[in-house]
Design a protein around this motif. Structure first.
Motif, PDB file in Angstrom:
ATOM      1  N   LEU A 107      33.161 -36.154  -9.740  1.00  0.00           N
ATOM      2  CA  LEU A 107      32.960 -37.136  -8.672  1.00  0.00           C
ATOM      3  C   LEU A 107      31.480 -37.504  -8.512  1.00  0.00           C
ATOM      4  N   VAL A 108      30.601 -36.534  -8.652  1.00  0.00           N
ATOM      5  CA  VAL A 108      29.168 -36.829  -8.579  1.00  0.00           C
ATOM      6  C   VAL A 108      28.759 -37.729  -9.743  1.00  0.00           C
ATOM      7  N   GLY A 109      29.243 -37.427 -10.932  1.00  0.00           N
ATOM      8  CA  GLY A 109      28.953 -38.273 -12.085  1.00  0.00           C
ATOM      9  C   GLY A 109      29.488 -39.683 -11.913  1.00  0.00           C
ATOM     10  N   LEU A 110      30.702 -39.807 -11.395  1.00  0.00           N
ATOM     11  CA  LEU A 110      31.278 -41.118 -11.136  1.00  0.00           C
ATOM     12  C   LEU A 110      30.451 -41.869 -10.095  1.00  0.00           C
ATOM     13  N   GLY A 111      30.061 -41.169  -9.035  1.00  0.00           N
ATOM     14  CA  GLY A 111      29.246 -41.803  -7.995  1.00  0.00           C
ATOM     15  C   GLY A 111      27.898 -42.256  -8.509  1.00  0.00           C
ATOM     16  N   ALA A 112      27.275 -41.441  -9.362  1.00  0.00           N
ATOM     17  CA  ALA A 112      25.984 -41.822  -9.936  1.00  0.00           C
ATOM     18  C   ALA A 112      26.136 -43.051 -10.825  1.00  0.00           C
ATOM     19  N   GLY A 113      27.238 -43.112 -11.553  1.00  0.00           N
ATOM     20  CA  GLY A 113      27.483 -44.285 -12.393  1.00  0.00           C
ATOM     21  C   GLY A 113      27.738 -45.537 -11.567  1.00  0.00           C
ATOM     22  N   LEU A 114      28.574 -45.412 -10.540  1.00  0.00           N
ATOM     23  CA  LEU A 114      28.872 -46.563  -9.687  1.00  0.00           C
ATOM     24  C   LEU A 114      27.665 -46.986  -8.854  1.00  0.00           C
ATOM     25  N   GLY A 115      26.844 -46.022  -8.464  1.00  0.00           N
ATOM     26  CA  GLY A 115      25.681 -46.316  -7.626  1.00  0.00           C
ATOM     27  C   GLY A 115      24.430 -46.664  -8.418  1.00  0.00           C
ATOM     28  N   SER A 116      24.559 -46.760  -9.725  1.00  0.00           N
ATOM     29  CA  SER A 116      23.424 -47.065 -10.607  1.00  0.00           C
ATOM     30  C   SER A 116      22.272 -46.090 -10.433  1.00  0.00           C
ATOM     31  N   GLY A 117      22.605 -44.818 -10.259  1.00  0.00           N
ATOM     32  CA  GLY A 117      21.576 -43.795 -10.131  1.00  0.00           C
ATOM     33  C   GLY A 117      22.075 -42.644  -9.290  1.00  0.00           C
ATOM     34  N   CYS A 118      21.266 -41.617  -9.235  1.00  0.00           N
ATOM     35  CA  CYS A 118      21.659 -40.397  -8.526  1.00  0.00           C
ATOM     36  C   CYS A 118      20.763 -40.177  -7.313  1.00  0.00           C
ATOM     37  N   THR A 119      20.938 -39.048  -6.673  1.00  0.00           N
ATOM     38  CA  THR A 119      20.174 -38.763  -5.463  1.00  0.00           C
ATOM     39  C   THR A 119      18.683 -38.653  -5.744  1.00  0.00           C
ATOM     40  N   SER A 120      18.300 -38.166  -6.909  1.00  0.00           N
ATOM     41  CA  SER A 120      16.872 -38.069  -7.208  1.00  0.00           C
ATOM     42  C   SER A 120      16.267 -39.453  -7.448  1.00  0.00           C
ATOM     43  N   GLY A 121      16.974 -40.288  -8.158  1.00  0.00           N
ATOM     44  CA  GLY A 121      16.460 -41.632  -8.431  1.00  0.00           C
ATOM     45  C   GLY A 121      16.404 -42.495  -7.185  1.00  0.00           C
ATOM     46  N   HIS A 122      17.498 -42.493  -6.416  1.00  0.00           N
ATOM     47  CA  HIS A 122      17.538 -43.309  -5.205  1.00  0.00           C
ATOM     48  C   HIS A 122      16.859 -42.622  -4.028  1.00  0.00           C
ATOM     49  N   GLY A 123      17.195 -41.339  -3.800  1.00  0.00           N
ATOM     50  CA  GLY A 123      16.719 -40.642  -2.614  1.00  0.00           C
ATOM     51  C   GLY A 123      15.251 -40.286  -2.647  1.00  0.00           C
TER      52      GLY A 123
END
Length: 143
Positions: A93-109
């Motif tokens: 789910l985290v991988g799916l979210g990172a893909g859908l969100g065009s990035g992860c918590t480190s990149g965005h947050g």
């Protein structure tokens, strides 16, 4: 929920945050790159031209526990209360979210919010909301 004040370590948390910020800032200034871990891994697997820099960044990230062990003489105790199936589902789910969100918590947050990116603000709010819902569902309603 109660705070275990004996285990509260603000100085290690502060120093970790400073190191993350310094690494993200160095990467942005020296390479013009965002320190998003999912993008780093994706670029490494895709064998982009800058794969050496990506590999060095990820090796430095994974070397942190070894450096902690050398400095402190012991590794922190990590207690995971979830079973293997739940961890696998969470990772997917985290991988799916990172893909859908065009990035992860480190990149965005970390990087996106520092750049005052509206898209990163929305993505970070969505990550946090999903985390709050997951804790409520799994911890309080026993799913």
């Amino acid at each position: 929920m109660a705070v275990d004040w004996a285990a509260f370590t603000p100085w290690s948390a502060l120093s970790g945050g400073v190191l993350i910020g310094a690494a993200a800032g160095w990467l942005a200034l020296s390479h013009g790159r965002v320190a998003g871990i999912s993008g780093m891994v994706a670029g490494l697997l895709g064998r982009r031209a800058d794969w050496r820099a990506r590999l060095a960044f990820l090796l430095g990230l994974t070397a942190a526990p070894a450096l902690w062990w050398l400095a402190a003489g012991e590794l922190p105790v990590v207690k995971i209360e979830a079973g293997g199936l739940r961890l696998l589902a969470a990772g997917l789910l985290v991988g799916l979210g990172a893909g859908l969100g065009s990035g992860c918590t480190s990149g965005h947050g970390v990087c996106g919010l520092a750049r005052m990116s509206p898209r990163s603000l929305a993505a970070t709010a969505a990550f946090m909301f999903a985390g709050f819902v997951a804790v409520a569902v799994f911890r309080h309603w026993g799913a």
